[in-house]
Design a protein around this motif. Structure first.
Motif, PDB file in Angstrom:
ATOM      1  N   PHE A   3     -70.334 -19.928 -39.372  1.00  0.00           N
ATOM      2  CA  PHE A   3     -69.064 -20.016 -40.104  1.00  0.00           C
ATOM      3  C   PHE A   3     -68.661 -21.464 -40.363  1.00  0.00           C
ATOM      4  N   LEU A   7     -64.096 -21.491 -45.936  1.00  0.00           N
ATOM      5  CA  LEU A   7     -63.850 -20.108 -46.332  1.00  0.00           C
ATOM      6  C   LEU A   7     -63.416 -19.998 -47.785  1.00  0.00           C
ATOM      7  N   ILE A  14     -68.055 -13.582 -48.090  1.00  0.00           N
ATOM      8  CA  ILE A  14     -67.473 -12.926 -46.909  1.00  0.00           C
ATOM      9  C   ILE A  14     -66.957 -11.543 -47.278  1.00  0.00           C
ATOM     10  N   GLU A  36     -59.170 -13.639 -38.993  1.00  0.00           N
ATOM     11  CA  GLU A  36     -59.864 -13.748 -37.713  1.00  0.00           C
ATOM     12  C   GLU A  36     -60.938 -14.843 -37.766  1.00  0.00           C
ATOM     13  N   ILE A  37     -61.647 -14.935 -38.887  1.00  0.00           N
ATOM     14  CA  ILE A  37     -62.669 -15.977 -39.055  1.00  0.00           C
ATOM     15  C   ILE A  37     -62.016 -17.358 -39.001  1.00  0.00           C
ATOM     16  N   LYS A  38     -60.872 -17.500 -39.641  1.00  0.00           N
ATOM     17  CA  LYS A  38     -60.162 -18.794 -39.614  1.00  0.00           C
ATOM     18  C   LYS A  38     -59.743 -19.165 -38.195  1.00  0.00           C
ATOM     19  N   TRP A  40     -61.221 -18.096 -35.463  1.00  0.00           N
ATOM     20  CA  TRP A  40     -62.464 -18.351 -34.746  1.00  0.00           C
ATOM     21  C   TRP A  40     -62.954 -19.777 -35.010  1.00  0.00           C
ATOM     22  N   LYS A  41     -62.835 -20.224 -36.281  1.00  0.00           N
ATOM     23  CA  LYS A  41     -63.228 -21.590 -36.620  1.00  0.00           C
ATOM     24  C   LYS A  41     -62.379 -22.606 -35.859  1.00  0.00           C
ATOM     25  N   CYS A  63     -67.830 -15.350 -27.585  1.00  0.00           N
ATOM     26  CA  CYS A  63     -66.783 -14.677 -28.348  1.00  0.00           C
ATOM     27  C   CYS A  63     -66.068 -13.638 -27.480  1.00  0.00           C
ATOM     28  N   ILE A  71     -65.183 -10.492 -35.433  1.00  0.00           N
ATOM     29  CA  ILE A  71     -66.169 -11.561 -35.273  1.00  0.00           C
ATOM     30  C   ILE A  71     -67.258 -11.088 -34.315  1.00  0.00           C
TER      31      ILE A  71
END
Length: 136
Positions: A3, A7, A14, A36-38, A40-41, A63, A71
């Motif tokens: 990732f 984004l 995605i 959630e990806i943001k 996680w980053k 994780c 994720i």
């Protein structure tokens, strides 16, 4: 790094990924997965370089499934995807070299029509219909 790309530039990729796996893996709505990806980053940015996971398995262990369920599911998918098709191609090639084409076709048909119920009598009746010549 997993990732690592922005984004905003890869939203379409995605969204395609989420759409492809949404039914089989119970992913949340696309907006939730992207948020959630943001998050996680941000977690990865705040993690010290020597503590960051280096392999996909380490990412899975790193994780938190409760905090990042989507994720976690996507990383699990990444863990089971084959890196190349060489192994499966090699297996099929050796199978093709050792098994006759008729038998391979029969195995394929059995797999395709696996929901049909066959009794031993049905199979025997079909075999009796064939003209079988044995070479001695």
């Amino acid at each position: 790094m997993l990732f690592q790309n922005e984004l905003d530039n890869n939203n379409n990729d995605i969204l395609q990924l989420i759409d492809f796996y949404k039914d089989s893996d119970n992913l949340s709505e696309p907006d939730i997965v992207i948020a959630e990806i943001k998050m996680w980053k941000n977690v990865l940015k705040r993690t010290k370089e020597d503590q960051k996971p280096k392999t996909v398995i380490q990412f899975l262990q790193f994780c938190d499934e409760d905090l990042f369920p989507n994720i976690y599911k996507l990383i699990k998918i990444l863990c089971i995807l084959p890196v190349t098709t060489c192994t499966s191609e090699r297996s099929f090639s050796s199978l093709r070299n050792t098994v006759s084409e008729d038998r391979l076709n029969g195995l394929a048909m059995l797999n395709i029509h696996r929901n049909e119920i066959l009794t031993p009598d049905d199979i025997i009746e079909e075999l009796v219909k064939k003209n079988r010549r044995l070479k001695f």
